[in-house]
Design a protein around this motif. Structure first.
Motif, PDB file in Angstrom:
ATOM      1  N   TYR A  66      -2.039   4.616  -8.471  1.00 46.67           N
ATOM      2  CA  TYR A  66      -2.174   5.844  -7.266  1.00 46.67           C
ATOM      3  C   TYR A  66      -0.958   6.638  -7.460  1.00 46.67           C
ATOM      4  CZ  TYR A  66      -6.437   3.668  -5.696  1.00 46.67           C
ATOM      5  OH  TYR A  66      -7.590   3.139  -5.689  1.00 46.67           O
ATOM      6  N   ARG A  67       0.209   6.093  -7.519  1.00 39.82           N
ATOM      7  CA  ARG A  67       1.524   6.894  -7.769  1.00 39.82           C
ATOM      8  C   ARG A  67       1.443   7.937  -8.899  1.00 39.82           C
ATOM      9  NH1 ARG A  67       6.051   4.402  -5.228  1.00 39.82           N
ATOM     10  NH2 ARG A  67       5.668   3.055  -3.656  1.00 39.82           N
ATOM     11  N   ALA A  68       0.893   7.278 -10.078  1.00 43.67           N
ATOM     12  CA  ALA A  68       0.849   8.107 -11.364  1.00 43.67           C
ATOM     13  C   ALA A  68      -0.048   9.455 -10.949  1.00 43.67           C
ATOM     14  CB  ALA A  68       0.472   7.240 -12.472  1.00 43.67           C
ATOM     15  N   ARG A 101      -4.429  -3.019  -2.533  1.00 43.26           N
ATOM     16  CA  ARG A 101      -4.629  -3.034  -1.130  1.00 43.26           C
ATOM     17  C   ARG A 101      -5.901  -3.561  -1.011  1.00 43.26           C
ATOM     18  NH1 ARG A 101      -0.198  -1.613  -1.884  1.00 43.26           N
ATOM     19  NH2 ARG A 101       1.266  -0.372  -0.486  1.00 43.26           N
ATOM     20  N   ASP A 102      -6.960  -3.434  -1.806  1.00 40.97           N
ATOM     21  CA  ASP A 102      -8.325  -3.316  -1.842  1.00 40.97           C
ATOM     22  C   ASP A 102      -8.871  -4.359  -2.790  1.00 40.97           C
ATOM     23  OD1 ASP A 102      -7.716  -1.411  -3.816  1.00 40.97           O
ATOM     24  OD2 ASP A 102      -9.612  -0.044  -3.288  1.00 40.97           O
ATOM     25  N   ILE A 103      -8.025  -5.050  -3.555  1.00 44.53           N
ATOM     26  CA  ILE A 103      -8.411  -5.770  -4.936  1.00 44.53           C
ATOM     27  C   ILE A 103      -9.458  -6.903  -4.432  1.00 44.53           C
ATOM     28  CG2 ILE A 103      -7.724  -6.909  -6.990  1.00 44.53           C
ATOM     29  CD1 ILE A 103      -6.681  -3.941  -6.488  1.00 44.53           C
ATOM     30  N   ASN A 139      -5.507   2.247   8.410  1.00 41.69           N
ATOM     31  CA  ASN A 139      -6.596   2.721   9.288  1.00 41.69           C
ATOM     32  C   ASN A 139      -7.434   3.937   8.532  1.00 41.69           C
ATOM     33  OD1 ASN A 139      -6.191   1.653  11.956  1.00 41.69           O
ATOM     34  ND2 ASN A 139      -4.163   2.188  11.195  1.00 41.69           N
ATOM     35  N   ARG A 140      -7.135   4.144   7.252  1.00 43.42           N
ATOM     36  CA  ARG A 140      -7.851   5.102   6.707  1.00 43.42           C
ATOM     37  C   ARG A 140      -9.365   4.714   6.259  1.00 43.42           C
ATOM     38  NH1 ARG A 140      -5.041   3.541   1.088  1.00 43.42           N
ATOM     39  NH2 ARG A 140      -6.327   1.941   0.362  1.00 43.42           N
ATOM     40  N   LEU A 141     -10.230   5.807   6.362  1.00 47.82           N
ATOM     41  CA  LEU A 141     -11.554   5.441   6.083  1.00 47.82           C
ATOM     42  C   LEU A 141     -12.121   4.848   4.878  1.00 47.82           C
ATOM     43  CD1 LEU A 141     -14.061   6.344   7.720  1.00 47.82           C
ATOM     44  CD2 LEU A 141     -14.170   8.426   6.283  1.00 47.82           C
ATOM     45  N   VAL A 147     -10.885  10.074  -5.483  1.00 53.63           N
ATOM     46  CA  VAL A 147      -9.666   9.364  -6.283  1.00 53.63           C
ATOM     47  C   VAL A 147      -9.904   7.863  -6.211  1.00 53.63           C
ATOM     48  CG1 VAL A 147      -7.249   9.039  -6.153  1.00 53.63           C
ATOM     49  CG2 VAL A 147      -8.106  11.333  -5.638  1.00 53.63           C
ATOM     50  N   ARG A 148     -10.495   7.350  -5.006  1.00 51.26           N
ATOM     51  CA  ARG A 148     -10.628   5.852  -5.225  1.00 51.26           C
ATOM     52  C   ARG A 148     -11.661   5.495  -5.905  1.00 51.26           C
ATOM     53  NH1 ARG A 148      -7.079   3.922  -1.568  1.00 51.26           N
ATOM     54  NH2 ARG A 148      -7.750   1.883  -2.583  1.00 51.26           N
ATOM     55  N   GLU A 149     -12.580   6.156  -6.095  1.00 50.44           N
ATOM     56  CA  GLU A 149     -14.099   5.851  -6.682  1.00 50.44           C
ATOM     57  C   GLU A 149     -13.591   5.942  -8.430  1.00 50.44           C
ATOM     58  OE1 GLU A 149     -17.782   7.132  -4.072  1.00 50.44           O
ATOM     59  OE2 GLU A 149     -16.897   8.646  -5.691  1.00 50.44           O
TER      60      GLU A 149
HETATM   61  O1   DC Z   1       1.972  -0.687  -4.084  1.00 53.64           O
HETATM   62  P1   DC Z   1       2.359   0.656  -3.752  1.00 53.64           P
HETATM   63  O2   DC Z   1       3.449   0.874  -2.712  1.00 53.64           O
HETATM   64  O3   DC Z   1       3.200   1.230  -5.041  1.00 53.64           O
HETATM   65  O4   DC Z   1       1.285   1.559  -3.453  1.00 53.64           O
HETATM   66  C1   DC Z   1       1.501   2.993  -3.371  1.00 53.64           C
HETATM   67  C2   DC Z   1       0.392   3.514  -2.467  1.00 53.64           C
HETATM   68  O5   DC Z   1      -0.975   3.495  -3.049  1.00 53.64           O
HETATM   69  C3   DC Z   1       0.268   2.791  -0.993  1.00 53.64           C
HETATM   70  O6   DC Z   1       0.428   3.952  -0.090  1.00 53.64           O
HETATM   71  C4   DC Z   1      -1.327   2.445  -0.940  1.00 53.64           C
HETATM   72  C5   DC Z   1      -1.970   3.098  -2.193  1.00 53.64           C
HETATM   73  N1   DC Z   1      -2.758   1.805  -2.733  1.00 53.64           N
HETATM   74  C6   DC Z   1      -4.062   2.104  -2.375  1.00 53.64           C
HETATM   75  O7   DC Z   1      -4.402   2.627  -1.582  1.00 53.64           O
HETATM   76  N2   DC Z   1      -4.703   0.909  -3.013  1.00 53.64           N
HETATM   77  C7   DC Z   1      -4.497   0.273  -3.877  1.00 53.64           C
HETATM   78  N3   DC Z   1      -5.199  -0.526  -4.518  1.00 53.64           N
HETATM   79  C8   DC Z   1      -3.089   0.093  -4.270  1.00 53.64           C
HETATM   80  C9   DC Z   1      -2.264   1.064  -3.845  1.00 53.64           C
END
Ligand code: DC
Length: 217
Positions: A38-40, A124-126, A180-182, A102-104
């Motif tokens: 996500y950072r990249a 976060r959602d693994i 809290n994001r959707l 982006v997530r999809e």
């Molecule tokens: O783990 P990190 O702090 O490097 O993650 C950076 C951002 O990416 C964090 O704000 C949440 C998001 N992220 C996400 O939404 N879903 C993930 N599976 C991993 C990270």
């Protein structure tokens, strides 16, 4: 060989990526740091100078290649592991990762990367979206104060300028936004084991998880 997936979720700075990295080394598994992805994408979007609010501009992800080698992230064959840690990226990554498109795209890539491999994947959602069938799931957390202190020390270690109270505020804000994001908010999977690392060392956490896995496998 039987495939083993380890899913590790939790908020920023709880120590999950350090745990995941060490665990992958000990078990000889591939480490996939989804936060780094996500950072990249945020870094690339900033370089392309697109409007970060507009998710339709993120179709460039389809032409982006990721590879993890020795816990380092390569985007389009370039090692971006350091560049993705700047405050400019940190400031914008929550917004970018809140877009459904982006997530999809990234979730699909992460699922493909984990196919047929022994992996430790953190994010976060693994546990409940990317690898819902992972055999091992952990949710690693710690108090905000402890997490801020750790990130601060980590920054100093890397030679990055750092302000503890600013980091604390940034973590609090990011936690709130991420939870809290959707789409796919930060959440503990129902079948994940909760580990609070406020009073535990990283070594203790890694030992606890590795022993459990070695016992079973
Ligand atoms: O783990 P990190 O702090 O490097 O993650 C950076 C951002 O990416 C964090 O704000 C949440 C998001 N992220 C996400 O939404 N879903 C993930 N599976 C991993 C990270």
């Amino acid at each position: 060989m039987k495939q083993t997936q380890i899913a590790i979720d939790g908020p920023a700075g709880a120590g999950k990526s350090t745990v995941a990295k060490l665990l992958s080394k000990q078990l000889n598994f591939i480490y996939i740091d989804t936060g780094a992805m996500y950072r990249a994408i945020t870094l690339k979007a900033l370089e392309l100078n697109i409007n970060l609010e507009d998710e339709s501009k993120f179709t460039f992800i389809d032409n982006t290649r990721f590879e993890f080698i020795n816990s380092k992230l390569y985007m389009d064959d370039l090692d971006v592991s350091e560049e993705i840690r700047t405050s400019e990226v940190a400031k914008n990554v929550s917004l970018v990762s809140s877009h459904l498109l982006v997530r999809e795209k990234l979730v699909k890539m992460q699922q493909v990367m984990a196919e047929n491999l022994n992996v430790v994947m953190d994010g976060r959602d693994i546990g409940y979206v990317v690898l819902p069938n992972a055999k091992y799931k952990y949710y690693i957390t710690a108090s905000i104060k402890e997490r801020a202190k750790r990130r601060h020390l980590d920054n100093l270690d890397r030679g990055i300028k750092s302000d503890l109270s600013k980091i604390e505020a940034e973590i609090e804000k990011r936690d709130h936004f991420d939870s809290n994001r959707l789409h796919n908010p930060l959440k503990q999977a129902k079948d994940a084991i909760l580990i609070d690392t406020s009073d535990l060392s990283i070594t203790e956490v890694v030992k606890f998880i590795a022993e459990k896995i070695r016992e079973d496998e």
